[in-house]
Write a protein that holds these residues in place. Structure first.
Motif, PDB file in Angstrom:
ATOM      1  N   UNK A 115      -2.049   7.026 -15.685  1.00 18.62           N
ATOM      2  CA  UNK A 115      -3.399   6.968 -15.146  1.00 18.62           C
ATOM      3  C   UNK A 115      -3.455   7.791 -13.861  1.00 18.62           C
ATOM      4  N   UNK A 116      -4.516   8.552 -13.681  1.00 17.95           N
ATOM      5  CA  UNK A 116      -4.638   9.384 -12.477  1.00 17.95           C
ATOM      6  C   UNK A 116      -4.914   8.555 -11.223  1.00 17.95           C
ATOM      7  N   UNK A 117      -5.561   7.407 -11.398  1.00 15.54           N
ATOM      8  CA  UNK A 117      -5.886   6.561 -10.249  1.00 15.54           C
ATOM      9  C   UNK A 117      -5.374   5.147 -10.481  1.00 15.54           C
ATOM     10  N   UNK A 118      -5.087   4.464  -9.389  1.00 16.63           N
ATOM     11  CA  UNK A 118      -4.675   3.057  -9.450  1.00 16.63           C
ATOM     12  C   UNK A 118      -5.413   2.289  -8.359  1.00 16.63           C
ATOM     13  N   UNK A 119      -5.593   0.999  -8.598  1.00 12.96           N
ATOM     14  CA  UNK A 119      -6.191   0.118  -7.607  1.00 12.96           C
ATOM     15  C   UNK A 119      -5.286  -1.090  -7.443  1.00 12.96           C
ATOM     16  N   UNK A 146       2.295   5.895  -6.758  1.00  4.85           N
ATOM     17  CA  UNK A 146       2.701   6.999  -7.625  1.00  4.85           C
ATOM     18  C   UNK A 146       3.466   6.483  -8.841  1.00  4.85           C
ATOM     19  N   UNK A 147       4.376   5.527  -8.618  1.00  5.30           N
ATOM     20  CA  UNK A 147       5.140   4.954  -9.733  1.00  5.30           C
ATOM     21  C   UNK A 147       4.194   4.265 -10.721  1.00  5.30           C
ATOM     22  N   UNK A 148       3.228   3.510 -10.209  1.00  4.73           N
ATOM     23  CA  UNK A 148       2.258   2.837 -11.088  1.00  4.73           C
ATOM     24  C   UNK A 148       1.444   3.861 -11.871  1.00  4.73           C
ATOM     25  N   UNK A 149       1.021   4.914 -11.210  1.00  8.06           N
ATOM     26  CA  UNK A 149       0.245   5.955 -11.866  1.00  8.06           C
ATOM     27  C   UNK A 149       1.025   6.591 -13.012  1.00  8.06           C
ATOM     28  N   UNK A 150       2.291   6.864 -12.776  1.00  7.39           N
ATOM     29  CA  UNK A 150       3.139   7.474 -13.808  1.00  7.39           C
ATOM     30  C   UNK A 150       3.374   6.499 -14.955  1.00  7.39           C
ATOM     31  N   UNK A 191       0.812  -1.214   0.000  1.00  6.53           N
ATOM     32  CA  UNK A 191       0.000   0.000   0.000  1.00  6.53           C
ATOM     33  C   UNK A 191       0.849   1.270   0.000  1.00  6.53           C
ATOM     34  N   UNK A 192       2.101   1.131  -0.307  1.00  8.83           N
ATOM     35  CA  UNK A 192       3.025   2.273  -0.315  1.00  8.83           C
ATOM     36  C   UNK A 192       2.577   3.343  -1.298  1.00  8.83           C
TER      37      UNK A 192
END
Length: 109
Positions: A18-22, A10-14, A4-5
């Protein structure tokens, strides 16, 4: 806490633009030196999504031994995740992963 880091989010979003990630799933795999290599596979083929915006983080929790010492680090085939024809391009025998190096080249971490 690691899964949950906010840094991973943030890295996944970049990376996915995508503005959001799940978080869909977290997994822990125990692989010992000498276990051998894991066959080529695509993580996205194992997830029930209708999008290609998916990311997997590989985070070793201890030092990974070199191949000379029985270890295998992560190898990946750059851009193969976006090749929708990958399972079909090498014939009906199901050997689509046998020539990935020839098709894409191999990257190592």
């Amino acid at each position: 806490k690691l899964c949950l880091s906010p840094y991973l989010a943030q890295a996944a979003s970049i990376l996915m633009d995508s503005k959001t990630v799940k978080l869909y799933q977290d997994s822990l795999f125990h692989k010992r030196a000498g276990d051998g290599w894991t066959p080529w596979h695509s993580d996205s083929r194992m997830a029930p999504f209708d999008t290609s915006k998916m990311i997997t983080f590989w985070i070793p929790l201890q030092k990974v031994a070199t191949p000379e010492n029985g270890g295998t680090g992560l190898l990946f085939v750059n851009s193969s995740h976006s090749d929708f024809a990958l399972p079909y391009w090498n014939g009906a025998e199901g050997k689509e992963y046998d020539r990935l190096e020839e098709r894409y080249g191999i990257e190592s971490t």
